[in-house]
Design a protein around this motif. Structure first.
Motif, PDB file in Angstrom:
ATOM      1  N   GLY A 286       0.694  -1.238  -0.157  1.00  0.00           N
ATOM      2  CA  GLY A 286       0.505   0.042   0.108  1.00  0.00           C
ATOM      3  C   GLY A 286       0.705   1.224   0.535  1.00  0.00           C
ATOM      4  O   GLY A 286      -0.002   2.339  -0.056  1.00  0.00           O
TER       5      GLY A 286
ATOM      6  N   LEU B 221       0.973   0.696  -4.786  1.00  0.00           N
ATOM      7  CA  LEU B 221      -0.252   2.282  -5.279  1.00  0.00           C
ATOM      8  C   LEU B 221      -0.205   3.166  -5.674  1.00  0.00           C
ATOM      9  O   LEU B 221      -0.460   3.854  -6.351  1.00  0.00           O
ATOM     10  CB  LEU B 221      -0.921   1.182  -3.848  1.00  0.00           C
TER      11      LEU B 221
ATOM     12  N   SER C 290      -1.110   4.882  -8.810  1.00  0.00           N
ATOM     13  CA  SER C 290      -1.868   6.187  -8.772  1.00  0.00           C
ATOM     14  C   SER C 290      -1.129   7.570 -10.053  1.00  0.00           C
ATOM     15  O   SER C 290      -2.003   8.108 -10.280  1.00  0.00           O
ATOM     16  CB  SER C 290      -2.251   6.584  -7.604  1.00  0.00           C
TER      17      SER C 290
ATOM     18  N   GLY D  41      -3.745   6.902  -4.364  1.00  0.00           N
ATOM     19  CA  GLY D  41      -2.999   5.633  -4.248  1.00  0.00           C
ATOM     20  C   GLY D  41      -1.999   5.791  -2.589  1.00  0.00           C
ATOM     21  O   GLY D  41      -1.152   5.123  -2.436  1.00  0.00           O
TER      22      GLY D  41
ATOM     23  N   CYS E 216      -6.221   2.273   3.897  1.00  0.00           N
ATOM     24  CA  CYS E 216      -7.632   0.880   2.738  1.00  0.00           C
ATOM     25  C   CYS E 216      -8.425   1.978   3.764  1.00  0.00           C
ATOM     26  O   CYS E 216      -8.279   2.523   4.655  1.00  0.00           O
ATOM     27  CB  CYS E 216      -7.270  -0.704   3.115  1.00  0.00           C
TER      28      CYS E 216
ATOM     29  N   PHE F 155      -6.136   2.013 -12.262  1.00  0.00           N
ATOM     30  CA  PHE F 155      -5.987   2.450 -10.702  1.00  0.00           C
ATOM     31  C   PHE F 155      -6.444   1.023 -10.354  1.00  0.00           C
ATOM     32  O   PHE F 155      -6.000   0.388  -9.055  1.00  0.00           O
ATOM     33  CB  PHE F 155      -6.102   3.599 -10.071  1.00  0.00           C
TER      34      PHE F 155
ATOM     35  N   SER G  52      -4.529  -2.004  -8.420  1.00  0.00           N
ATOM     36  CA  SER G  52      -4.972  -2.680  -7.432  1.00  0.00           C
ATOM     37  C   SER G  52      -5.823  -3.778  -6.496  1.00  0.00           C
ATOM     38  O   SER G  52      -5.394  -4.046  -6.013  1.00  0.00           O
ATOM     39  CB  SER G  52      -6.129  -1.540  -5.712  1.00  0.00           C
TER      40      SER G  52
ATOM     41  N   THR H  12      -6.580  -3.970  -0.037  1.00  0.00           N
ATOM     42  CA  THR H  12      -6.214  -3.553  -0.848  1.00  0.00           C
ATOM     43  C   THR H  12      -6.411  -2.727  -2.126  1.00  0.00           C
ATOM     44  O   THR H  12      -5.890  -1.655  -2.580  1.00  0.00           O
ATOM     45  CB  THR H  12      -4.957  -4.566  -1.501  1.00  0.00           C
ATOM     46  N   SER H  13      -7.494  -3.625  -2.518  1.00  0.00           N
ATOM     47  CA  SER H  13      -8.498  -2.297  -3.875  1.00  0.00           C
ATOM     48  C   SER H  13      -7.998  -1.607  -3.182  1.00  0.00           C
ATOM     49  O   SER H  13      -9.543  -0.368  -4.500  1.00  0.00           O
ATOM     50  CB  SER H  13      -8.612  -3.573  -4.516  1.00  0.00           C
TER      51      SER H  13
ATOM     52  N   ARG I 216      -9.600   2.051  -0.921  1.00  0.00           N
ATOM     53  CA  ARG I 216      -8.327   3.391  -0.907  1.00  0.00           C
ATOM     54  C   ARG I 216      -9.560   3.626  -0.333  1.00  0.00           C
ATOM     55  O   ARG I 216     -10.605   4.540  -0.777  1.00  0.00           O
ATOM     56  CB  ARG I 216      -8.079   3.453  -1.376  1.00  0.00           C
TER      57      ARG I 216
END
Length: 332
Positions: free
Chosen positions: A85, A89, A93, A113, A117, A241, A245, A268-269, A271
């Motif tokens: 992260g 990420l 981003s 990014g 989370c 993005f 992710s 993780t996916s 944010r």
């Protein structure tokens, strides 16, 4: 042509019937885009924070003590998710932001990014039948890392950054830490002899509460979105993005049990759009926060849809019962 349209509508109806949470958030998104004024009033009066606190509390109530032991055993994967992260990420981003013309909109995409989370990812993990304790661990770890490293990373990526972590820390203490601790305490107070019944009731109540809160959250966020022709590139960049992710989350969970795999994918996916917007506004000005409303809607819809699919898959896997806590279901 008519038959094709009819068939498509039938498939869409069947899909939404199979995944009622997805139907709820899609309806909420339409409501938010259509009814702006009263929803904007709620947002201005801490509506988003209240809903997030409700989500955290409802989810924490379903985390059984045995799950906390599994959380300690899975620290390596949690650490890997936190490190991804703060490395993968932000790079993703930044790369996606290059699809947007230079200016505030590009700056806003860039900050997606850098956020920890999404708080709601703990609830969507529970809806997916995943390990909510693992999701909570990633949430806490990624938040601490964001507070420590967001400003240096912004300075590295964009050459400027004026982010003060004090406000974020105070907000997260009220929205995440206190509801999480309260929910865990309430769960631990349940006698072992009543735990099976309490688990069933808590899970059912928390699921209903989470769906309602997520749908309401989508409506509030959607009410803040101001779409225009210039957002076409922004939408494409944010979609890219989100795909990257999600792929990173899938890789992090490869080879693990369903509960951990679902938690890592969703945390993780997804944010935190609200913190990303705060970062963007602090570093680049209020106009840079505009794309994060669109990202918030997209990520909540994605998380809810993914939770429905993951829950359906979990139902086809053999059930696992933890000896230390009879009646526990995976991810409860």
């Amino acid at each position: 042509m008519t038959a094709t349209v009819t068939g498509a509508l039938t498939r869409a109806r069947d899909l939404l019937g199979a995944y009622p949470e997805l139907a709820a958030v899609l309806v909420a998104a339409v409501v938010g885009l259509s009814v702006r004024r009263p929803l904007a009033w709620l947002t201005a009066h801490q509506g988003i924070n209240v809903l997030l606190a409700v989500l955290v509390l409802a989810t924490a109530v379903t985390i059984v003590p045995a799950a906390l032991g599994r959380l300690a055993r899975g620290w390596r994967r949690i650490l890997a998710a936190v490190l991804a992260g703060v490395t993968v990420l932000p790079a993703a981003s930044w790369a996606a932001a290059q699809l947007v013309p230079a200016g505030p909109l590009r700056d806003g995409v860039l900050t997606a990014g850098l956020a920890p989370c999404e708080i709601a990812s703990v609830a969507t993990t529970a809806l997916a039948g995943g390990e909510a304790a693992v999701a909570a661990g990633v949430l806490i770890g990624s938040t601490l890392v964001t507070v420590a490293l967001a400003a240096p990373i912004l300075t590295l990526e964009a050459g400027r950054g004026h982010f003060s972590p004090g406000g974020v820390i105070a907000n997260l203490a009220l929205v995440v830490a206190l509801p999480l601790a309260a929910g865990l305490a309430l769960r631990c107070l349940v006698p072992a002899t009543r735990r099976r019944l309490a688990t069933d009731r808590a899970t059912a109540a928390a699921s209903r509460t989470a769906v309602i809160a997520v749908a309401a959250l989508v409506a509030l966020v959607a009410a803040e979105v101001r779409l225009s022709a210039g957002y076409a590139a922004v939408a494409g960049a944010l979609a890219l993005f989100l795909v990257v992710s999600a792929a990173a989350g899938r890789l992090l969970g490869a080879g693990s049990a369903h509960g951990t795999r679902s938690a890592l994918l969703l945390t993780t996916s997804m944010r935190d759009f609200a913190i990303a917007a705060a970062l963007a506004a602090a570093a680049f000005g209020p106009q840079a926060a505009a794309p994060l409303g669109l990202y918030g809607v997209a990520v909540l819809v994605w998380g809810t849809a993914a939770a429905g699919v993951l829950r359906a898959r979990a139902g086809r896997e053999p059930a696992q019962v933890t000896p230390a806590d009879p009646g526990t279901r995976p991810g409860s």
